[in-house]
Design an enzyme around this catalytic site. Structure first.
Site, short mmCIF file in Angstrom:
data_model
loop_
_atom_site.label_atom_id
_atom_site.label_comp_id
_atom_site.label_asym_id
_atom_site.label_seq_id
_atom_site.Cartn_x
_atom_site.Cartn_y
_atom_site.Cartn_z
CE LYS A 48 -3.82 0.02 1.83
NZ LYS A 48 -2.88 -0.25 0.75
CB SER A 88 -1.26 -0.12 -5.87
OG SER A 88 -2.45 0.04 -5.92
CE1 TYR A 130 -5.92 1.12 -0.27
CE2 TYR A 130 -5.04 -0.04 -2.08
CZ TYR A 130 -5.08 0.93 -1.40
OH TYR A 130 -3.92 1.82 -1.51
#
Length: 300
Positions: A165, A49, A137
């Site tokens: 994550k 991102s 994630y």
């Protein structure tokens, strides 16, 4: 697949430098990788991102991965962000990343569709079939999916799922995930101030947006926490906390503010790409003042 003990430490969530015309600035990207290596990072996450993957074509992302692999030359771990909304798209991107030679990929759950629990689990098990190590994630604000310990444990049954994550701000829930899967997955936090809380619980690293601004400080912070050097941990965390809480007050997307800060500090972050707009003079002025207050830049 065995626990990835080599995935640990500070992994900058790298910005992607663009030129003013919007094209990928390969020279600046390579310079950034060299800078991060000199500052002690153990890996990088590219086209996440922070890297503005949502504004890039699949071909552009593949080019970034190729350059990252070439520039790093095996000195650090390279993780490619291969997130997409659809399973077919994510599969194609992940296969390309594997062919390019990255060490692994980072994937969000399908975004924007509020996928059901069993759909998320199936999504990751399907992508694991590519044969490239995956960092799962968890980013609830972006996906509408908040993974709990049971879901992560179910996802972790696929051997190619090797890392996790998390940006869960609820420490108890984050801790439950770590306790449940840290014997199988290399757990990273994506929240820099939380490192001092989650590393002693079994997390192994930080995927850090702020490292684009101050990777050396982030590495010092990580090393201090791991070694039990409380004095250095306090000093370095204080700076990180202040940056972390200041950037959102500027009223711009984090990646806009991060690139503006990098420019003020002489770090080759390049330009932002549409749909984001460049930082205005008011924002830059506030940033300059804060960086001076934190003694991160001179007064000239």
């Amino acid at each position: 697949m065995a626990l990835r003990t080599d995935w640990n430490g500070v992994f900058p969530a790298m910005v992607t430098p663009f030129r003013e015309n919007g094209s990928f600035d390969e020279a600046s990207f390579k310079a950034l990788i060299e800078l991060y290596i000199s500052e002690g990072v153990k890996g990088v996450v590219v086209t996440g991102s922070t890297g503005e993957w949502y504004s890039m074509s699949d071909a552009e992302r593949a080019t970034v991965w190729e350059v990252a692999v070439e520039a790093s030359s095996g000195r650090i771990t390279v993780i490619a962000g291969t997130s997409a909304v659809g399973t077919r798209e994510a599969l194609a991107l992940t296969r390309t990343a594997k062919a390019v030679g990255v060490d692994g990929c980072m994937l969000l759950p399908p975004g924007g569709i509020f996928a059901a629990r069993n759909e998320v689990v199936n999504y990751f098990h399907t992508l694991a079939g590519v044969g490239l190590p995956i960092m799962v994630y968890n980013n609830p604000p972006r996906t509408g999916v908040n993974m709990d310990a049971d879901m992560v444990a179910e996802i972790a049954k696929s051997e190619e799922i090797v890392s996790f994550k998390d940006i869960n701000r609820y420490l108890y829930a984050a801790s439950e995930i770590i306790y449940r899967v840290c014997d199988k997955l290399a757990v990273f936090t994506g929240l820099e101030p939380y490192a001092s809380s989650v590393l002693p619980r079994g997390a192994v690293g930080v995927v850090s947006t702020i490292s684009n601004i101050c990777a050396a400080n982030m590495v010092s912070y990580y090393n201090a926490v791991i070694s039990g050097d409380s004095a250095t941990a306090y000093k370095t965390q204080k700076l990180i906390d202040q940056l972390y809480h200041f950037l959102p007050t500027l009223g711009a997307p984090a990646f806009v503010s991060v690139k503006a800060a990098m420019k003020l500090l002489g770090r080759p972050g390049g330009e932002i790409r549409l749909p984001h707009l460049p930082a205005n003079e008011a924002l830059i002025g506030k940033l300059r003042e804060e960086l001076r207050r934190l003694k991160m830049m001179t007064l000239n």
